[in-house]
Design a protein around this motif. Structure first.
Motif, short mmCIF file in Angstrom:
data_model
loop_
_atom_site.label_atom_id
_atom_site.label_comp_id
_atom_site.label_asym_id
_atom_site.label_seq_id
_atom_site.Cartn_x
_atom_site.Cartn_y
_atom_site.Cartn_z
N VAL A 1 1.63 12.53 3.11
CA VAL A 1 1.66 11.88 1.80
C VAL A 1 0.26 11.31 1.53
O VAL A 1 -0.39 10.81 2.46
N ALA B 1 4.37 -11.27 6.30
CA ALA B 1 4.96 -11.26 7.65
C ALA B 1 4.26 -10.24 8.50
O ALA B 1 3.90 -9.15 8.02
N ASP B 2 4.07 -10.58 9.78
CA ASP B 2 3.61 -9.58 10.76
C ASP B 2 4.85 -9.05 11.47
O ASP B 2 5.45 -9.73 12.31
N LEU B 3 5.23 -7.84 11.12
CA LEU B 3 6.52 -7.29 11.57
C LEU B 3 6.51 -6.83 13.02
O LEU B 3 7.55 -6.39 13.53
N ASN C 1 9.52 0.39 6.18
CA ASN C 1 8.50 1.38 5.83
C ASN C 1 7.16 1.10 6.49
O ASN C 1 6.40 2.02 6.75
N TYR D 1 3.32 7.39 17.89
CA TYR D 1 3.91 7.57 16.56
C TYR D 1 5.09 8.54 16.62
O TYR D 1 6.18 8.26 16.10
N ALA E 1 10.93 7.31 7.88
CA ALA E 1 10.55 7.88 9.18
C ALA E 1 9.40 8.84 8.92
O ALA E 1 8.39 8.45 8.33
N LYS F 1 8.96 7.55 15.94
CA LYS F 1 9.67 8.16 14.81
C LYS F 1 10.90 8.94 15.31
O LYS F 1 11.94 8.93 14.64
N SER G 1 0.84 -1.20 0.00
CA SER G 1 0.00 0.00 0.00
C SER G 1 0.88 1.25 0.00
O SER G 1 2.07 1.19 0.33
N ILE H 1 3.14 4.36 0.33
CA ILE H 1 4.55 4.67 0.04
C ILE H 1 5.32 3.39 -0.29
O ILE H 1 6.11 3.36 -1.25
N THR I 1 -1.89 8.79 1.10
CA THR I 1 -1.97 7.32 1.23
C THR I 1 -3.16 6.97 2.13
O THR I 1 -3.69 7.83 2.83
N PRO I 2 -3.53 5.68 2.16
CA PRO I 2 -4.63 5.26 3.05
C PRO I 2 -4.37 5.61 4.52
O PRO I 2 -5.30 5.89 5.27
N LEU I 3 -3.07 5.64 4.93
CA LEU I 3 -2.77 5.96 6.34
C LEU I 3 -3.28 7.36 6.70
O LEU I 3 -3.79 7.59 7.79
N VAL I 4 -3.16 8.30 5.77
CA VAL I 4 -3.64 9.67 6.01
C VAL I 4 -5.16 9.72 5.86
O VAL I 4 -5.85 10.34 6.68
N ASP J 1 4.57 -7.64 3.48
CA ASP J 1 3.39 -6.99 4.07
C ASP J 1 2.61 -8.00 4.90
O ASP J 1 2.74 -9.21 4.72
N ALA K 1 6.50 15.03 5.08
CA ALA K 1 5.25 15.54 5.68
C ALA K 1 4.12 14.66 5.15
O ALA K 1 4.37 13.50 4.79
P1 NAD Z 1 -0.28 2.69 4.34
O1 NAD Z 1 -1.31 2.47 5.40
O2 NAD Z 1 -0.72 3.08 2.98
O3 NAD Z 1 0.64 1.38 4.19
C1 NAD Z 1 1.23 0.77 5.31
C2 NAD Z 1 1.43 -0.70 4.99
O4 NAD Z 1 2.04 -1.30 6.16
C3 NAD Z 1 0.13 -1.46 4.71
O5 NAD Z 1 0.21 -2.18 3.49
C4 NAD Z 1 -0.01 -2.39 5.92
O6 NAD Z 1 -0.62 -3.64 5.61
C5 NAD Z 1 1.45 -2.57 6.33
N1 NAD Z 1 1.53 -3.01 7.71
C6 NAD Z 1 0.85 -2.51 8.77
N2 NAD Z 1 1.11 -3.23 9.87
C7 NAD Z 1 1.97 -4.21 9.50
C8 NAD Z 1 2.58 -5.29 10.19
N3 NAD Z 1 2.34 -5.52 11.49
N4 NAD Z 1 3.41 -6.09 9.50
C9 NAD Z 1 3.64 -5.90 8.18
N5 NAD Z 1 3.08 -4.90 7.47
C10 NAD Z 1 2.24 -4.08 8.13
O7 NAD Z 1 0.73 3.77 4.95
P2 NAD Z 1 1.76 4.80 4.30
O8 NAD Z 1 1.19 6.15 4.45
O9 NAD Z 1 2.22 4.35 2.97
O10 NAD Z 1 2.94 4.71 5.37
C11 NAD Z 1 4.18 4.05 5.13
C12 NAD Z 1 5.23 4.63 6.07
O11 NAD Z 1 5.41 6.02 5.77
C13 NAD Z 1 4.88 4.54 7.54
O12 NAD Z 1 6.03 4.19 8.30
C14 NAD Z 1 4.44 5.95 7.88
O13 NAD Z 1 4.66 6.25 9.22
C15 NAD Z 1 5.36 6.76 6.97
N6 NAD Z 1 4.89 8.10 6.69
C16 NAD Z 1 3.67 8.29 6.12
C17 NAD Z 1 3.25 9.59 5.88
C18 NAD Z 1 1.92 9.88 5.27
O14 NAD Z 1 1.50 11.04 5.33
N7 NAD Z 1 1.23 8.94 4.66
C19 NAD Z 1 4.07 10.68 6.22
C20 NAD Z 1 5.32 10.43 6.79
C21 NAD Z 1 5.71 9.13 7.02
#
Ligand code: NAD
Length: 254
Positions: A182, A56-58, A84, A149, A135, A153, A21, A23, A184-187, A42, A180
Motif C-alpha cells: 500500500v 499511546a505507545d502501544l 492497525n 514482521y 494484518a 502477521k 499516518s 492506512i 504509505t510511509p511504511l513502504v 497514535d 499487498a
Molecule cells: P505508516 O508507517 O504509514 O503508519 C503507521 C502508524 O503507526 C504511524 O502513524 C506510527 O506513528 C504508528 N505507530 C508506530 N509505532 C507505534 C506505537 N508503538 N504505538 C502507537 N502507534 C505507533 O504505516 P502503514 O503502511 O499505514 O501501516 C499500517 C498497518 O498496515 C501496519 O500494521 C502494516 O503492517 C499494515 N500493512 C501495510 C502495508 C503497506 O504496504 N503499507 C501492507 C500490508 C499491511
C-alpha cells in the motif's frame, strides 16, 4: 441465535490505532465520514487529523487498555476496534536485532491481543461488535529479511481465528485484512533498506522487489483499504469472521 444480519446499525464508535499516518489515517477518515465516533490513537497523534486524537505507545500493554477506557469515556460505547499500528524492519536473520523482534511482536501481535481483551465486554454489549485487524499478505506468505514482521502477521491470523470462535455467540465478528503493498510511509521507508539487503539501486527496488510478487503492478491506495474496512464494519460485514480478507493484487494466486 444471531439476529443482526444486514439490519442498519445505529450510531457506532470505533477505535483505530496508528491513525496519524497511512492506512490508519485513511480508515479513521472513512469511518468518521460514515458517521462513526472515532478515537484516533497514535504514538504522535495528529490534532488536525480525523477523529478524537489519543496518544499511546502501544508496545506497552497497559497503554492498550488505556485506549479502550478512553474510547468508552469519550463515546460511552465501543463497537469497532481496528488494530492497525505497525512498523517494519528489514534485515537478514543473522543481523536481526532481538530488540526489533520484541518491539514488532509487541506492536503487531500483543497490542491486538490486549485491545481485544480490554474491548471484549464493550464489543459484546454492541451486539454487532467488529474486530478488524490490519494484518498483511505477509500473514499468509513470507518474504526474506522480514522475520519479525512475517512471524507477527502470521500470529495475528491465529488470534483472529481464535477470537472469531469466541465471539460467535455474541455477534462479534473478527477479521484480518490482508493487503499487498500500500502506498504509505511504511513502504517508502523500506526502499533504502531493501536496496541494501538485496544489493540493488533504490530506483530498481519498487519494480524488482516491492511489486515483483504482485500480478497487478501497482501499489494499493490507503483509501482502498479504508473502504474495505468500512464495509466490514458496517451491516454488510456481519458474515465475515475468522478469516483473512485478502486484497493482494493477485500475489497469493500463484
Ligand atoms: P505508516 O508507517 O504509514 O503508519 C503507521 C502508524 O503507526 C504511524 O502513524 C506510527 O506513528 C504508528 N505507530 C508506530 N509505532 C507505534 C506505537 N508503538 N504505538 C502507537 N502507534 C505507533 O504505516 P502503514 O503502511 O499505514 O501501516 C499500517 C498497518 O498496515 C501496519 O500494521 C502494516 O503492517 C499494515 N500493512 C501495510 C502495508 C503497506 O504496504 N503499507 C501492507 C500490508 C499491511
Amino acid at each position: 441465535m444471531s439476529t443482526s444480519g444486514e439490519a442498519p446499525l445505529g450510531r457506532r464508535a470505533a477505535l483505530v490505532t496508528g491513525a496519524a499516518s497511512g492506512i490508519g489515517r485513511s480508515v479513521a477518515r472513512h469511518l468518521v465520514d460514515e458517521g462513526m465516533d472515532v478515537l484516533a490513537v497514535d504514538l504522535e497523534p495528529d490534532p488536525h487529523g480525523p477523529g478524537v486524537p489519543h496518544k499511546a505507545d502501544l508496545t506497552d500493554p497497559s497503554a492498550n487498555e488505556g485506549c479502550v477506557s478512553a474510547a468508552l469515556e469519550q463515546f460511552g460505547r465501543l463497537d469497532v476496534v481496528v488494530p492497525n499500528a505497525g512498523v517494519q524492519y528489514v534485515a537478514p536473520i543473522e543481523e536481526f536485532p532481538l530488540e526489533r523482534w520484541q518491539t514488532i511482536l509487541a506492536l503487531l501481535l500483543t497490542s491486538p491481543f490486549q485491545l481485544a481483551k480490554s474491548a471484549w465486554p464493550a464489543l459484546r454489549s454492541s451486539r454487532s461488535g467488529r474486530l478488524i485487524v490490519i494484518a498483511s499478505v505477509h500473514g499468509l506468505v513470507a518474504s526474506p529479511f522480514k522475520a519479525a514482521y512475517v512471524s507477527a502477521k502470521h500470529g495475528v491470523l491465529g488470534l483472529v481465528k481464535t477470537l472469531a470462535l469466541e465471539g460467535a455467540e455474541d455477534d462479534i465478528s473478527v477479521t484480518a485484512v490482508c493487503p499487498a503493498y500500500v502506498r504509505t510511509p511504511l513502504v517508502e521507508k523500506q526502499i533504502s533498506d531493501q536496496a541494501r539487503a538485496h544489493g540493488l539501486a533504490e530506483e530498481r527496488v519498487l519494480e524488482e522487489v516491492i511489486l515483483a510478487p504482485h500480478a497487478v503492478k501497482r501499489l494499493i491506495e490507503p483509501s482502498e483499504v479504508a473502504r474495505l474496512v468500512g464495509f466490514l464494519a458496517g451491516p454488510g460485514g456481519a458474515a465475515f469472521t475468522g478469516a483473512p480478507v485478502t486484497m493482494d493484487q493477485g500475489w497469493t494466486a500463484r
